[in-house]
Scaffold this motif. Structure first.
Motif, mmCIF file in Angstrom:
data_model
loop_
_atom_site.group_PDB
_atom_site.id
_atom_site.type_symbol
_atom_site.label_atom_id
_atom_site.label_comp_id
_atom_site.label_asym_id
_atom_site.label_seq_id
_atom_site.Cartn_x
_atom_site.Cartn_y
_atom_site.Cartn_z
ATOM 1 N N LYS A 2 0.786 -1.221 -0.150
ATOM 2 C CA LYS A 2 0.012 0.065 0.001
ATOM 3 C C LYS A 2 0.840 1.338 0.031
ATOM 4 N N CYS A 3 0.310 2.201 -0.787
ATOM 5 C CA CYS A 3 1.033 3.634 -0.694
ATOM 6 C C CYS A 3 1.178 4.222 0.597
ATOM 7 N N PRO A 4 2.381 4.605 1.196
ATOM 8 C CA PRO A 4 2.534 5.031 2.300
ATOM 9 C C PRO A 4 1.899 6.638 2.394
ATOM 10 N N ALA A 5 2.099 7.193 1.221
ATOM 11 C CA ALA A 5 1.589 8.611 1.084
ATOM 12 C C ALA A 5 0.179 8.726 0.850
ATOM 13 N N CYS A 6 -0.345 7.944 -0.085
ATOM 14 C CA CYS A 6 -1.803 8.141 -0.207
ATOM 15 C C CYS A 6 -2.718 7.036 -0.037
ATOM 16 N N GLY A 7 -2.235 5.855 0.357
ATOM 17 C CA GLY A 7 -2.933 4.776 0.810
ATOM 18 C C GLY A 7 -3.515 3.962 -0.583
ATOM 19 N N TYR A 8 -3.250 4.278 -1.619
ATOM 20 C CA TYR A 8 -3.287 3.407 -2.800
ATOM 21 C C TYR A 8 -2.909 2.102 -2.652
ATOM 22 N N PRO A 9 -3.976 1.135 -2.928
ATOM 23 C CA PRO A 9 -3.584 -0.330 -2.509
ATOM 24 C C PRO A 9 -2.492 -1.116 -3.082
ATOM 25 N N PHE A 36 6.420 1.676 -6.826
ATOM 26 C CA PHE A 36 6.003 3.262 -7.367
ATOM 27 C C PHE A 36 4.216 3.426 -7.116
ATOM 28 N N CYS A 37 3.912 4.284 -6.785
ATOM 29 C CA CYS A 37 2.507 4.476 -6.823
ATOM 30 C C CYS A 37 1.864 5.068 -7.900
ATOM 31 N N PRO A 38 0.971 4.711 -8.657
ATOM 32 C CA PRO A 38 0.670 5.028 -9.991
ATOM 33 C C PRO A 38 -0.228 6.245 -9.264
ATOM 34 N N ALA A 39 -0.918 6.425 -8.466
ATOM 35 C CA ALA A 39 -1.863 7.480 -8.065
ATOM 36 C C ALA A 39 -1.220 8.766 -7.742
ATOM 37 N N CYS A 40 -0.218 8.758 -6.866
ATOM 38 C CA CYS A 40 0.517 9.990 -6.565
ATOM 39 C C CYS A 40 1.986 9.922 -6.786
ATOM 40 N N GLY A 41 2.601 8.926 -7.590
ATOM 41 C CA GLY A 41 4.102 9.048 -7.739
ATOM 42 C C GLY A 41 5.023 8.875 -6.659
ATOM 43 N N GLU A 42 4.450 8.352 -5.423
ATOM 44 C CA GLU A 42 5.395 8.291 -4.250
ATOM 45 C C GLU A 42 6.122 7.017 -4.640
ATOM 46 N N GLY A 43 7.345 6.907 -4.373
ATOM 47 C CA GLY A 43 8.394 5.630 -4.601
ATOM 48 C C GLY A 43 8.902 5.237 -2.902
HETATM 49 ZN ZN LIG Z 1 0.263 7.106 -3.707
#
Ligand SMILES: [Zn+2]
Length: 84
Positions: A2-9, A36-43
């Motif tokens: 899960k994305c630590p920044a926005c919670g994208y699964p 990498f998060c496809p929603a917010c770009g967090e890596g």
């Molecule tokens: Zn994210």
């Protein structure tokens, strides 16, 4: 994971070249692996890539000492890999 920044699964595993730039200098790291998060770009780098990233960042900062306009993407360490 899960994305630590926005919670994208579903973060996506990728291997890529990461270019750091700072104070007019740039440095490219090849074969960096992470998720990498496809929603917010967090890596989130894996352990080995994170180590290389930190070292490269320190080198750049040392080379460009005095310049405070940092323009380096903040990348966090994957907590799953460090908590034994
Ligand atoms: Zn994210």
């Amino acid at each position: 994971m899960k994305c630590p920044a926005c919670g994208y699964p579903e973060m996506v595993e990728k291997t890529l070249d990461e270019t750091l730039s700072y104070g007019g200098r740039s440095l490219t790291l090849n074969g960096m692996r992470g998720e990498f998060c496809p929603a917010c770009g967090e890596g989130v780098w894996d352990e080995e890539s994170y180590g290389r990233y930190i070292n490269a960042q320190a080198d750049l900062l040392r080379a460009a000492k005095g310049d405070v306009s940092v323009d380096i993407r903040r990348i966090r360490k994957n907590p799953k890999l460090t908590q034994a």
